[in-house]
Design an enzyme around this catalytic site. Structure first.
Site, PDB file in Angstrom:
ATOM      1  N   GLU A   1       0.866  -1.181   0.000  1.00 22.03           N
ATOM      2  CA  GLU A   1       0.000   0.000   0.000  1.00 22.03           C
ATOM      3  C   GLU A   1       0.902   1.229   0.000  1.00 22.03           C
ATOM      4  OE1 GLU A   1      -2.631  -0.288   3.364  1.00 22.03           O
ATOM      5  OE2 GLU A   1      -3.447  -2.222   2.695  1.00 22.03           O
TER       6      GLU A   1
ATOM      7  N   GLY B   1       1.373   3.413   2.204  1.00 21.74           N
ATOM      8  CA  GLY B   1       2.087   3.594   3.472  1.00 21.74           C
ATOM      9  C   GLY B   1       2.788   2.350   3.979  1.00 21.74           C
TER      10      GLY B   1
ATOM     11  N   TYR C   1      -0.746 -13.302   7.383  1.00 21.99           N
ATOM     12  CA  TYR C   1       0.678 -12.919   7.452  1.00 21.99           C
ATOM     13  C   TYR C   1       1.565 -14.112   7.102  1.00 21.99           C
ATOM     14  CZ  TYR C   1       0.957 -15.333  11.958  1.00 21.99           C
ATOM     15  OH  TYR C   1       0.943 -16.292  12.936  1.00 21.99           O
TER      16      TYR C   1
ATOM     17  N   GLU D   1       9.205 -17.728  -1.399  1.00 22.54           N
ATOM     18  CA  GLU D   1       9.360 -18.524  -2.618  1.00 22.54           C
ATOM     19  C   GLU D   1       9.417 -17.621  -3.840  1.00 22.54           C
ATOM     20  OE1 GLU D   1       6.375 -21.595  -2.461  1.00 22.54           O
ATOM     21  OE2 GLU D   1       7.262 -22.443  -0.645  1.00 22.54           O
TER      22      GLU D   1
ATOM     23  N   GLN E   1      41.664  -7.594 -25.558  1.00 27.57           N
ATOM     24  CA  GLN E   1      41.685  -8.384 -24.323  1.00 27.57           C
ATOM     25  C   GLN E   1      40.864  -7.721 -23.201  1.00 27.57           C
ATOM     26  OE1 GLN E   1      45.372  -9.022 -22.061  1.00 27.57           O
ATOM     27  NE2 GLN E   1      45.003 -11.205 -22.324  1.00 27.57           N
TER      28      GLN E   1
ATOM     29  N   GLU F   1       9.383  -7.372  -4.121  1.00 27.90           N
ATOM     30  CA  GLU F   1       9.435  -8.607  -3.301  1.00 27.90           C
ATOM     31  C   GLU F   1      10.520  -8.518  -2.225  1.00 27.90           C
ATOM     32  OE1 GLU F   1       8.446 -12.363  -4.854  1.00 27.90           O
ATOM     33  OE2 GLU F   1       7.451 -11.531  -6.617  1.00 27.90           O
TER      34      GLU F   1
ATOM     35  N   THR G   1      13.139  -5.233  -0.741  1.00 32.50           N
ATOM     36  CA  THR G   1      14.299  -4.518  -1.287  1.00 32.50           C
ATOM     37  C   THR G   1      15.588  -5.227  -0.867  1.00 32.50           C
ATOM     38  OG1 THR G   1      14.565  -3.141   0.668  1.00 32.50           O
ATOM     39  CG2 THR G   1      13.069  -2.304  -1.041  1.00 32.50           C
TER      40      THR G   1
HETATM   41  C1  LIG Z   1       7.176  -2.383 -10.616  1.00 37.55           C
HETATM   42  C2  LIG Z   1       6.719  -2.796  -9.267  1.00 37.55           C
HETATM   43  C3  LIG Z   1       5.923  -3.910  -9.120  1.00 37.55           C
HETATM   44  C4  LIG Z   1       5.441  -4.284  -7.858  1.00 37.55           C
HETATM   45  N1  LIG Z   1       4.585  -5.361  -7.742  1.00 37.55           N
HETATM   46  C5  LIG Z   1       3.996  -5.616  -6.545  1.00 37.55           C
HETATM   47  C6  LIG Z   1       2.967  -6.596  -6.431  1.00 37.55           C
HETATM   48  O1  LIG Z   1       2.603  -7.283  -7.402  1.00 37.55           O
HETATM   49  N2  LIG Z   1       2.364  -6.784  -5.226  1.00 37.55           N
HETATM   50  C7  LIG Z   1       2.719  -6.063  -4.137  1.00 37.55           C
HETATM   51  O2  LIG Z   1       2.123  -6.274  -3.087  1.00 37.55           O
HETATM   52  N3  LIG Z   1       3.699  -5.129  -4.207  1.00 37.55           N
HETATM   53  C8  LIG Z   1       4.332  -4.880  -5.373  1.00 37.55           C
HETATM   54  N4  LIG Z   1       5.316  -3.911  -5.476  1.00 37.55           N
HETATM   55  C9  LIG Z   1       5.690  -3.166  -4.280  1.00 37.55           C
HETATM   56  C10 LIG Z   1       7.088  -3.473  -3.811  1.00 37.55           C
HETATM   57  O3  LIG Z   1       7.116  -4.752  -3.231  1.00 37.55           O
HETATM   58  C11 LIG Z   1       7.518  -2.350  -2.857  1.00 37.55           C
HETATM   59  O4  LIG Z   1       7.742  -1.201  -3.647  1.00 37.55           O
HETATM   60  C12 LIG Z   1       8.759  -2.728  -2.073  1.00 37.55           C
HETATM   61  O5  LIG Z   1       8.466  -3.713  -1.141  1.00 37.55           O
HETATM   62  C13 LIG Z   1       9.367  -1.525  -1.364  1.00 37.55           C
HETATM   63  O6  LIG Z   1       8.406  -0.813  -0.639  1.00 37.55           O
HETATM   64  P1  LIG Z   1       8.287   0.765  -0.792  1.00 37.55           P
HETATM   65  O7  LIG Z   1       8.189   1.087  -2.226  1.00 37.55           O
HETATM   66  O8  LIG Z   1       7.206   1.248   0.101  1.00 37.55           O
HETATM   67  O9  LIG Z   1       9.683   1.328  -0.273  1.00 37.55           O
HETATM   68  P2  LIG Z   1      10.076   1.629   1.257  1.00 37.55           P
HETATM   69  O10 LIG Z   1       9.675   0.489   2.129  1.00 37.55           O
HETATM   70  O11 LIG Z   1       9.580   2.985   1.608  1.00 37.55           O
HETATM   71  O12 LIG Z   1      11.649   1.638   1.157  1.00 37.55           O
HETATM   72  C14 LIG Z   1      12.397   2.781   0.714  1.00 37.55           C
HETATM   73  C15 LIG Z   1      13.879   2.521   0.990  1.00 37.55           C
HETATM   74  O13 LIG Z   1      14.078   2.376   2.405  1.00 37.55           O
HETATM   75  C16 LIG Z   1      14.745   1.179   2.681  1.00 37.55           C
HETATM   76  N5  LIG Z   1      14.255   0.614   3.951  1.00 37.55           N
HETATM   77  C17 LIG Z   1      12.979   0.506   4.389  1.00 37.55           C
HETATM   78  N6  LIG Z   1      12.930  -0.104   5.590  1.00 37.55           N
HETATM   79  C18 LIG Z   1      14.214  -0.387   5.921  1.00 37.55           C
HETATM   80  C19 LIG Z   1      14.836  -1.019   7.025  1.00 37.55           C
HETATM   81  N7  LIG Z   1      14.121  -1.515   8.039  1.00 37.55           N
HETATM   82  N8  LIG Z   1      16.190  -1.137   7.014  1.00 37.55           N
HETATM   83  C20 LIG Z   1      16.928  -0.665   5.988  1.00 37.55           C
HETATM   84  N9  LIG Z   1      16.395  -0.074   4.906  1.00 37.55           N
HETATM   85  C21 LIG Z   1      15.054   0.064   4.870  1.00 37.55           C
HETATM   86  C22 LIG Z   1      14.404   0.251   1.526  1.00 37.55           C
HETATM   87  O14 LIG Z   1      15.392  -0.750   1.368  1.00 37.55           O
HETATM   88  C23 LIG Z   1      14.372   1.232   0.350  1.00 37.55           C
HETATM   89  O15 LIG Z   1      15.674   1.396  -0.146  1.00 37.55           O
HETATM   90  C24 LIG Z   1       5.823  -3.538  -6.723  1.00 37.55           C
HETATM   91  C25 LIG Z   1       6.642  -2.429  -6.867  1.00 37.55           C
HETATM   92  C26 LIG Z   1       7.070  -2.027  -8.110  1.00 37.55           C
HETATM   93  C27 LIG Z   1       7.918  -0.801  -8.241  1.00 37.55           C
END
Ligand SMILES: Cc1cc2nc3c(=O)[nH]c(=O)nc-3n(C[C@H](O)[C@H](O)[C@H](O)COP(=O)(O)OP(=O)(O)OC[C@H]3O[C@@H](n4cnc5c(N)ncnc54)[C@H](O)[C@@H]3O)c2cc1C
Length: 386
Positions: free
Chosen positions: A134, A136, A239, A248, A286, A370, A372
């Site tokens: 979502e 947030g 969850y 997976e 090379q 899936e 970061t």
């Molecule tokens: C093209 C695309 C397809 C997607 N498909 C799906 C989907 O099919 N289903 C679905 O549910 N989601 C999907 N997503 C969502 C995706 O899984 C999230 O974007 C991802 O999990 C990161 O969440 P966020 O964007 O809120 O970034 P944030 O969580 O805000 O992270 C921002 C940065 O902060 C860092 N960070 C955050 N928390 C920590 C921590 N505790 N320690 C260190 N670093 C941290 C992260 O590594 C990142 O670099 C998709 C996203 C994209 C861009």
């Protein structure tokens, strides 16, 4: 004398795996290759291509034959995602989400009724999507706020999901919502939502850097009624479904990234043997040879991590750390190898007439979705340090 049975090398494929890989490879070259640029420009995967993916048998790989699926193993899904991504990582992720997240969750957590109603569709004609994130709640996925309230025989869902892959193509959505925000992650419940359910709409589609043909959409739930019979698994246990399917799914993203890197390396080898400077093919220098050799080292190592995680999963062994390792490493390798491809194509690497700038753009997503890369490191560190 050693009487133990020897495990073959990870990259030695069984006979059925070779046949399967060859059929997906042939399909990707013949049917997908000619469309790659157009799909990227139009940010769309044509429906007739999706239909052909069903006909090829890659949309229900682990779904048992009794439901019309291929009744194959997780490793086959990895092979399919790798081969498709070698040609187009957007098609790779469509197939990946269908198999490693959606069908996988329904197979594992669905009761007989849910399996009967949805697996047959997923194997034959219906694309699935997996909706956890979502606005947030991304990395902190269980901070989700989409709410499910009990009302008679239904749950009523209200909230918004963001970033949902296959949002445009899907007719079945696995949606995570909370039935009790006070209970924290113990309120999270998984629902199977059909596109036609009242109160559900697919919202805006994102305009992206890479994997542009793969749709990424917002989902809107406005008092959306979902029958209780469509709860996947137990209420309050969503969850577990999310954690276990994503563990997976990460192997599938690893497969997408090694496919991408392999595709970039193929292009690079071909181009550097043709392009002449200083009176000879640039592949004869090379320095260039060593860069290409390094890319092959990276790719081989990444492929081993992906195949190992997949084979552990199929063997029913723990694979959590290995999946995190394969995802982070493969996505880094995909970025490195596709970046090298751009460099070695020179000016041609920077223009859309040639295929490698797209792969460079596509590679970036591997380090984001899936979980970061930072989150993968967290998983690995937790295993090591407790
Ligand atoms: C093209 C695309 C397809 C997607 N498909 C799906 C989907 O099919 N289903 C679905 O549910 N989601 C999907 N997503 C969502 C995706 O899984 C999230 O974007 C991802 O999990 C990161 O969440 P966020 O964007 O809120 O970034 P944030 O969580 O805000 O992270 C921002 C940065 O902060 C860092 N960070 C955050 N928390 C920590 C921590 N505790 N320690 C260190 N670093 C941290 C992260 O590594 C990142 O670099 C998709 C996203 C994209 C861009």
């Amino acid at each position: 004398m050693d009487t133990m049975e020897h495990t073959p090398a990870l990259t030695v494929l069984a006979e059925d795996e070779v046949l399967f890989r060859d059929s997906v490879r042939e399909f990707a070259e013949r049917r997908i290759r000619p469309l790659v640029r157009e799909m990227d420009e139009q940010a769309k995967i044509p429906r007739d291509l999706v239909n052909d993916l069903f006909d090829l048998g890659v949309m229900g790989i682990e779904i048992p034959e009794a439901y019309g699926g291929a009744g194959a193993r997780f490793f086959h899904a990895v092979i399919a995602v790798e081969e498709l991504s070698r040609v187009d990582p957007s098609v790779g992720v469509l197939v990946d989400v269908q198999n490693t997240l959606v069908a996988n969750a329904v197979l594992r957590w669905g009761n007989d009724d849910v399996k009967r109603r949805y697996l047959t569709k997923l194997a034959s004609s219906t694309v699935g999507a997996y909706a956890l994130s979502e606005a947030g709640s991304g990395s902190d996925a269980f901070a989700l706020t989409t709410r499910a309230r009990e009302q008679g025989d239904d749950y009523v869902l209200t909230g918004r999901k963001l970033w949902i892959t296959n949002g445009n193509e899907a007719d079945v959505f696995l949606v995570f919502a909370t039935i009790n925000p006070e209970a924290g992650y113990r309120g999270i419940t998984a629902f199977v939502v059909e596109r036609g359910f009242p109160g559900f709409t697919v919202g805006k589609k994102e305009d992206k850097l890479g994997i542009r043909a793969s749709s990424t959409c917002e989902l809107i739930f406005d008092e959306c009624r979902v029958p209780k019979a469509n709860v996947l698994g137990e209420a309050g246990k969503g969850y577990k479904t999310a954690i276990e399917t994503l563990n997976e799914g990460r192997i599938g993203i690893g497969a997408q990234m090694i496919g991408l890197a392999a595709g970039a390396l193929d292009h690079t080898i071909r181009y550097t043997k043709e392009r002449k400077q200083f009176g000879k093919a640039i592949a004869e220098f090379q320095a260039v040879q060593h860069q290409i050799a390094r890319a092959a080292v990276d790719l081989e190592a990444a492929r081993l991590t992906v195949y190992n995680a997949a084979r552990l999963r199929d063997a029913g062994r723990p694979f959590l750390t290995e999946a995190a390792i394969c995802k982070i490493f493969s996505s880094e390798v995909a970025e490195r190898v596709s970046s090298l491809a751009v460099n070695l194509f020179g000016g041609n690497g920077f223009v859309k007439e040639y295929p490698v700038e797209k792969l460079f753009r596509d590679a970036k997503i591997g380090q984001i979705y899936e979980g970061t890369s930072n989150l993968q490191l967290q998983t690995i560190a937790k295993q090591l340090l407790g």
